[in-house]
Design a protein around this motif. Structure first.
Motif, PDB file in Angstrom:
ATOM      1  N   LYS A 106      -2.866  -6.961   0.532  1.00 12.62           N
ATOM      2  CA  LYS A 106      -3.474  -8.292   0.681  1.00 12.62           C
ATOM      3  C   LYS A 106      -3.565  -8.706   2.150  1.00 12.62           C
ATOM      4  N   THR A 107      -2.433  -8.554   2.850  1.00 13.40           N
ATOM      5  CA  THR A 107      -2.418  -8.949   4.260  1.00 13.40           C
ATOM      6  C   THR A 107      -3.414  -8.105   5.049  1.00 13.40           C
ATOM      7  N   SER A 108      -3.463  -6.815   4.723  1.00 15.38           N
ATOM      8  CA  SER A 108      -4.400  -5.926   5.412  1.00 15.38           C
ATOM      9  C   SER A 108      -5.832  -6.377   5.159  1.00 15.38           C
ATOM     10  N   ASP A 168      -2.773 -16.034   1.672  1.00 22.77           N
ATOM     11  CA  ASP A 168      -2.226 -14.713   1.335  1.00 22.77           C
ATOM     12  C   ASP A 168      -0.807 -14.918   0.794  1.00 22.77           C
ATOM     13  N   VAL A 169      -0.694 -14.884  -0.510  1.00 20.17           N
ATOM     14  CA  VAL A 169       0.587 -15.177  -1.166  1.00 20.17           C
ATOM     15  C   VAL A 169       1.390 -13.888  -1.311  1.00 20.17           C
ATOM     16  N   SER A 170       2.635 -13.927  -0.902  1.00 13.14           N
ATOM     17  CA  SER A 170       3.469 -12.731  -0.999  1.00 13.14           C
ATOM     18  C   SER A 170       3.577 -12.271  -2.458  1.00 13.14           C
ATOM     19  N   GLY A 171       3.484 -10.972  -2.644  1.00  9.63           N
ATOM     20  CA  GLY A 171       3.611 -10.435  -3.995  1.00  9.63           C
ATOM     21  C   GLY A 171       5.047 -10.067  -4.328  1.00  9.63           C
ATOM     22  N   ASN A 227      -8.141  -1.946  -3.856  1.00  9.89           N
ATOM     23  CA  ASN A 227      -7.860  -1.473  -2.498  1.00  9.89           C
ATOM     24  C   ASN A 227      -7.293  -0.050  -2.499  1.00  9.89           C
ATOM     25  N   LYS A 228      -7.127   0.474  -1.300  1.00 11.62           N
ATOM     26  CA  LYS A 228      -6.598   1.828  -1.065  1.00 11.62           C
ATOM     27  C   LYS A 228      -7.490   2.887  -1.706  1.00 11.62           C
ATOM     28  N   ALA A 229      -8.768   2.677  -1.558  1.00  9.64           N
ATOM     29  CA  ALA A 229      -9.725   3.650  -2.078  1.00  9.64           C
ATOM     30  C   ALA A 229      -9.501   5.011  -1.425  1.00  9.64           C
ATOM     31  N   ASP A 230      -9.026   4.998  -0.192  1.00  8.37           N
ATOM     32  CA  ASP A 230      -8.794   6.269   0.507  1.00  8.37           C
ATOM     33  C   ASP A 230      -7.682   7.070  -0.148  1.00  8.37           C
ATOM     34  N   VAL A 231      -6.614   6.369  -0.561  1.00  6.86           N
ATOM     35  CA  VAL A 231      -5.492   7.054  -1.196  1.00  6.86           C
ATOM     36  C   VAL A 231      -5.938   7.625  -2.542  1.00  6.86           C
ATOM     37  N   ALA A 277     -10.850  -0.162   1.384  1.00  2.85           N
ATOM     38  CA  ALA A 277      -9.799   0.669   1.955  1.00  2.85           C
ATOM     39  C   ALA A 277      -9.413  -0.028   3.242  1.00  2.85           C
ATOM     40  N   ALA A 278      -8.527  -0.980   3.084  1.00  6.28           N
ATOM     41  CA  ALA A 278      -8.232  -1.868   4.199  1.00  6.28           C
ATOM     42  C   ALA A 278      -7.730  -1.120   5.430  1.00  6.28           C
ATOM     43  N   LYS A 279      -7.098  -0.004   5.204  1.00  5.87           N
ATOM     44  CA  LYS A 279      -6.554   0.733   6.333  1.00  5.87           C
ATOM     45  C   LYS A 279      -7.661   1.410   7.147  1.00  5.87           C
TER      46      LYS A 279
HETATM   47  N1  LIG Z   1      -3.801   4.146   2.834  1.00  5.98           N
HETATM   48  C1  LIG Z   1      -3.989   2.836   2.801  1.00  5.98           C
HETATM   49  N2  LIG Z   1      -2.976   2.023   3.063  1.00  5.98           N
HETATM   50  C2  LIG Z   1      -3.179   0.689   3.031  1.00  5.98           C
HETATM   51  C3  LIG Z   1      -4.452   0.144   2.726  1.00  5.98           C
HETATM   52  N3  LIG Z   1      -4.345  -1.211   2.767  1.00  5.98           N
HETATM   53  C4  LIG Z   1      -3.081  -1.474   3.087  1.00  5.98           C
HETATM   54  N4  LIG Z   1      -2.363  -0.348   3.251  1.00  5.98           N
HETATM   55  C5  LIG Z   1      -0.943  -0.213   3.592  1.00  5.98           C
HETATM   56  O1  LIG Z   1      -0.166  -0.722   2.506  1.00  5.98           O
HETATM   57  C6  LIG Z   1       1.026  -1.329   3.008  1.00  5.98           C
HETATM   58  C7  LIG Z   1       1.162  -2.726   2.448  1.00  5.98           C
HETATM   59  O2  LIG Z   1       0.078  -3.509   2.947  1.00  5.98           O
HETATM   60  P1  LIG Z   1       0.131  -5.104   3.024  1.00  5.98           P
HETATM   61  O3  LIG Z   1      -1.187  -5.560   3.498  1.00  5.98           O
HETATM   62  O4  LIG Z   1       1.319  -5.575   3.778  1.00  5.98           O
HETATM   63  O5  LIG Z   1       0.366  -5.450   1.472  1.00  5.98           O
HETATM   64  P2  LIG Z   1       0.590  -6.895   0.807  1.00  5.98           P
HETATM   65  O6  LIG Z   1      -0.122  -6.867  -0.491  1.00  5.98           O
HETATM   66  O7  LIG Z   1       0.206  -7.981   1.739  1.00  5.98           O
HETATM   67  O8  LIG Z   1       2.154  -6.896   0.570  1.00  5.98           O
HETATM   68  P3  LIG Z   1       3.161  -8.153   0.413  1.00  5.98           P
HETATM   69  O9  LIG Z   1       3.184  -8.887   1.706  1.00  5.98           O
HETATM   70  O10 LIG Z   1       4.497  -7.541   0.078  1.00  5.98           O
HETATM   71  O11 LIG Z   1       2.664  -9.003  -0.736  1.00  5.98           O
HETATM   72  C8  LIG Z   1       0.926  -1.289   4.524  1.00  5.98           C
HETATM   73  O12 LIG Z   1       1.674  -0.205   4.989  1.00  5.98           O
HETATM   74  C9  LIG Z   1      -0.537  -1.061   4.789  1.00  5.98           C
HETATM   75  O13 LIG Z   1      -0.778  -0.390   6.006  1.00  5.98           O
HETATM   76  C10 LIG Z   1      -5.541   1.038   2.449  1.00  5.98           C
HETATM   77  O14 LIG Z   1      -6.674   0.655   2.163  1.00  5.98           O
HETATM   78  N5  LIG Z   1      -5.240   2.377   2.505  1.00  5.98           N
END
Ligand SMILES: Nc1nc2c(ncn2[C@@H]2O[C@H](COP(=O)(O)OP(=O)(O)OP(=O)(O)O)[C@@H](O)[C@H]2O)c(=O)[nH]1
Length: 336
Positions: A34-36, A89-92, A159-163, A211-213
């Motif tokens: 979410k944060t990403s 962005d609400v913590s999960g 999200n994380k389509a890359d993974v 794929a936020a990363k």
């Molecule tokens: N491979 C990959 N990793 C990602 C992607 N998006 C986020 N991440 C990774 O996932 C982890 C968690 O990401 P966050 O954005 O902090 O997740 P969050 O949902 O905000 O987590 P909380 O704050 O605990 O609610 C981090 O290490 C990111 O770098 C993505 O699209 N691909």
């Protein structure tokens, strides 16, 4: 000074304030990204090591919306207005489960996020929807509820389509629980009601892929969602009829984030103004980009649907300025 002049001008022309804001919750299990995603939406770049969210973090995206009278002009027309999209962005994290409803206040829309490589994060979206519907308050609510009774428009971001792509599957992480769920699902044993109905969600089946990363997401669909929320709150006296989930069909694709949107649509232009959000002093103070530790409360919020409770200004639109006419086609699929 310039700002004040413009404000006065807009006020004179339309009899209302020159700007507005809509509030969007970003929810989903811890670690889904979410944060990403919020970082990506606001800053148009990925974040290497996002901090774990404590309670809630608010980011603001700036969008101009209105009738510029000309396409792809970088100069704002008189009737364009500034809107601020608050992204809550609400913590999960489970730690905040009992108090996170503090942040479910005056919601205009929701972005649900799940991790494509962790199946259970998708099924738990239904719980998130029910929780928000039961404990939140809403601005410009819909006449009929969506999943879990949620009375505002939403989108689902996968999200994380890359993974998922690397693993070659969408839905199983190798984790035992996920693998079992995947199997059960394949046998047709899992009731479909366990999941948010993606087919009814904006913008069509499957939700938005991100794929936020890699700094890839369907930017156009997200901006369109924001615009729909602005339209519902500020430009529509009659709130849309049931099932506005499907605001308009959008083909799924990802768009390069640093690409200049050549705005064929004269009615809006979207930009990120990270860090500039408050210099205009036009909004109530927000804890932007700051982690909030939820204060303890003895009085949990009661579920209330508030219909335009703040006397929200309505901005006039002439016929030719029908903002719902949003067919846009230009997209690119490039990694940043
Ligand atoms: N491979 C990959 N990793 C990602 C992607 N998006 C986020 N991440 C990774 O996932 C982890 C968690 O990401 P966050 O954005 O902090 O997740 P969050 O949902 O905000 O987590 P909380 O704050 O605990 O609610 C981090 O290490 C990111 O770098 C993505 O699209 N691909």
């Amino acid at each position: 000074m310039f700002w004040r002049d413009r404000e006065r001008e807009n006020n004179d022309q339309n009899g209302g304030p020159p700007c507005g804001q809509v509030r969007v919750l970003i929810v989903g299990d811890s670690g889904v990204g979410k944060t990403s995603l919020v970082h990506l939406i606001i800053k148009s770049s990925s974040i290497a090591r996002p901090p774990q969210t404590i309670g809630c973090t608010v980011g603001v995206k700036h969008i101009t919306y209105g009738n510029s009278g000309s396409s792809s002009s970088s100069i704002k027309g008189d009737s364009e207005r500034d809107f601020f999209i608050e992204l809550w962005d609400v913590s999960g994290h489970e730690r905040y489960k009992d108090c996170r409803s503090l942040f479910y206040s005056q919601i205009n829309g929701v972005i649900f996020v799940h991790d494509l490589s962790q199946r259970r994060t998708k099924t738990s979206l239904q719980k998130w929807a029910s929780e928000i519907a039961a404990t939140g308050t809403f601005s410009a609510p819909l006449s009929s509820g969506g999943p879990g009774g949620l009375p505002v428009p939403y989108i689902v971001v996968s999200n994380k389509a890359d993974v998922a792509a690397k693993e070659g599957t969408r839905g199983s992480s190798g984790n035992l629980v996920d693998a079992a769920r995947h199997w059960v699902e394949k046998q047709g044993l899992l009731p479909s009601s366990e999941e948010i109905p993606l087919t009814e969600s904006f913008p069509g089946s499957g939700g938005l892929i991100a794929a936020a990363k890699e700094a890839r997401y369907d930017k156009e669909a997200v901006v369109r969602f924001f615009r729909m929320l602005i339209r519902r709150r500020y430009f529509s006296d009659e709130l849309p009829a049931p099932s506005p989930w499907s605001a308009s069909p959008v083909q799924r694709s990802v768009q390069r984030l640093d690409e200049n949107i050549s705005d064929e649509d004269p009615f809006y232009k979207a930009t990120s103004l990270a860090g500039d959000s408050y210099k205009y002093n036009m909004l109530p103070p927000l804890p932007a980009q700051r982690n909030l530790t939820p204060p303890p409360t003895l009085y949990p919020q009661q579920p209330v649907s508030v219909r335009e409770s703040y006397g929200i200004p309505r901005f006039p639109l002439s016929g030719s300025q029908e903002i719902s006419n949003t067919a846009r086609s230009k997209r690119m699929d490039i990694n940043v």
